[in-house]
Design an enzyme around this catalytic site. Structure first.
Site, short mmCIF file in Angstrom:
data_model
loop_
_atom_site.label_atom_id
_atom_site.label_comp_id
_atom_site.label_asym_id
_atom_site.label_seq_id
_atom_site.Cartn_x
_atom_site.Cartn_y
_atom_site.Cartn_z
N ASN A 49 4.25 6.81 -13.66
CA ASN A 49 5.09 7.95 -13.88
C ASN A 49 6.28 7.82 -14.34
OD1 ASN A 49 2.68 9.48 -13.04
ND2 ASN A 49 3.16 9.05 -11.00
N HIS A 84 7.19 1.44 -10.81
CA HIS A 84 6.00 1.09 -10.14
C HIS A 84 4.86 1.23 -10.83
CE1 HIS A 84 7.36 4.90 -8.84
NE2 HIS A 84 6.15 5.10 -8.42
N ARG A 127 0.71 -1.36 0.06
CA ARG A 127 -0.01 -0.09 -0.07
C ARG A 127 0.85 1.25 0.06
NH1 ARG A 127 -5.14 -1.85 0.23
NH2 ARG A 127 -5.41 -3.93 0.97
N ASP A 128 0.44 2.34 -0.84
CA ASP A 128 1.04 3.39 -0.88
C ASP A 128 0.94 4.40 0.48
OD1 ASP A 128 1.74 5.72 -3.54
OD2 ASP A 128 1.62 6.60 -1.32
P1 AMP Z 1 5.64 8.12 -8.09
O1 AMP Z 1 5.54 9.70 -7.81
O2 AMP Z 1 5.03 7.77 -9.29
O3 AMP Z 1 7.26 8.02 -8.20
O4 AMP Z 1 5.30 7.38 -6.82
C1 AMP Z 1 6.04 7.00 -5.79
C2 AMP Z 1 4.95 6.57 -4.63
O5 AMP Z 1 5.57 5.93 -3.41
C3 AMP Z 1 4.12 7.97 -3.96
O6 AMP Z 1 2.89 7.92 -4.24
C4 AMP Z 1 4.48 7.58 -2.43
O7 AMP Z 1 3.51 8.07 -1.77
C5 AMP Z 1 4.86 6.30 -2.48
N1 AMP Z 1 6.16 6.00 -1.52
C6 AMP Z 1 7.15 6.67 -1.06
N2 AMP Z 1 7.52 6.08 -0.34
C7 AMP Z 1 6.96 4.85 0.22
C8 AMP Z 1 7.10 3.85 1.36
N3 AMP Z 1 8.05 3.78 2.02
N4 AMP Z 1 6.08 3.14 1.39
C9 AMP Z 1 4.91 2.93 0.57
N5 AMP Z 1 4.79 4.00 -0.46
C10 AMP Z 1 5.92 4.74 -0.77
#
Ligand code: AMP
Ligand code: ZN
Length: 114
Positions: free
Chosen positions: A87, A100, A29-30
């Site tokens: 992204n 991801h 989960r995010d």
């Molecule tokens: P992006 O902006 O597409 O690179 O998405 C990166 C995502 O990773 C964001 O939605 C963050 O909230 C999420 N994220 C960053 N660190 C963590 C973590 N430790 N556990 C879960 N999600 C994370």
């Protein structure tokens, strides 16, 4: 990659709310959910972004999407609808450079994208 946050989640060195794991992908989960369901599905092997994909990664990318389908069904958002987002680099707002797939759903979303 030693300093990659998602690699550390995959190895368990950083905690996460894991929802799925197999030999190719991990889903968790995010940390900052943008929808009632917000799951990240990542390849277990480090790939920086779509820009770094190789032809041999095609089965892996297909597996990311069939995993998304399974998790959408399990989360109960398959019928209502969901959005998949990848992204890539600065203009798209990529912040973590380990490829991801965002799985978002559970409430109506706004259009247009971007
Ligand atoms: P992006 O902006 O597409 O690179 O998405 C990166 C995502 O990773 C964001 O939605 C963050 O909230 C999420 N994220 C960053 N660190 C963590 C973590 N430790 N556990 C879960 N999600 C994370
Ligand atoms: Zn990584």
């Amino acid at each position: 990659m030693t300093d990659c946050i998602f690699c550390k989640i995959i190895t368990g060195d950083i905690p996460s709310t894991n929802v799925f794991r197999d030999e190719l992908v991990t889903a968790f989960r995010d940390l900052h959910p943008a929808a009632p369901t917000h799951i990240l599905i990542v390849p277990n092997k480090h790939i920086d972004s779509i820009n770094a994909l190789e032809n041999r990664d095609e089965p892996l990318i297909g597996h990311l999407f069939t995993t998304a389908r399974q998790l959408a069904a399990r989360e109960g958002i398959a019928e209502g609808g969901f959005r998949l987002i990848i992204n890539t680099n600065a203009d798209a707002g990529q912040t973590v450079f380990h490829l991801h797939l965002h799985l978002l759903g559970g409430a109506p979303m706004k259009h247009p994208m971007g």
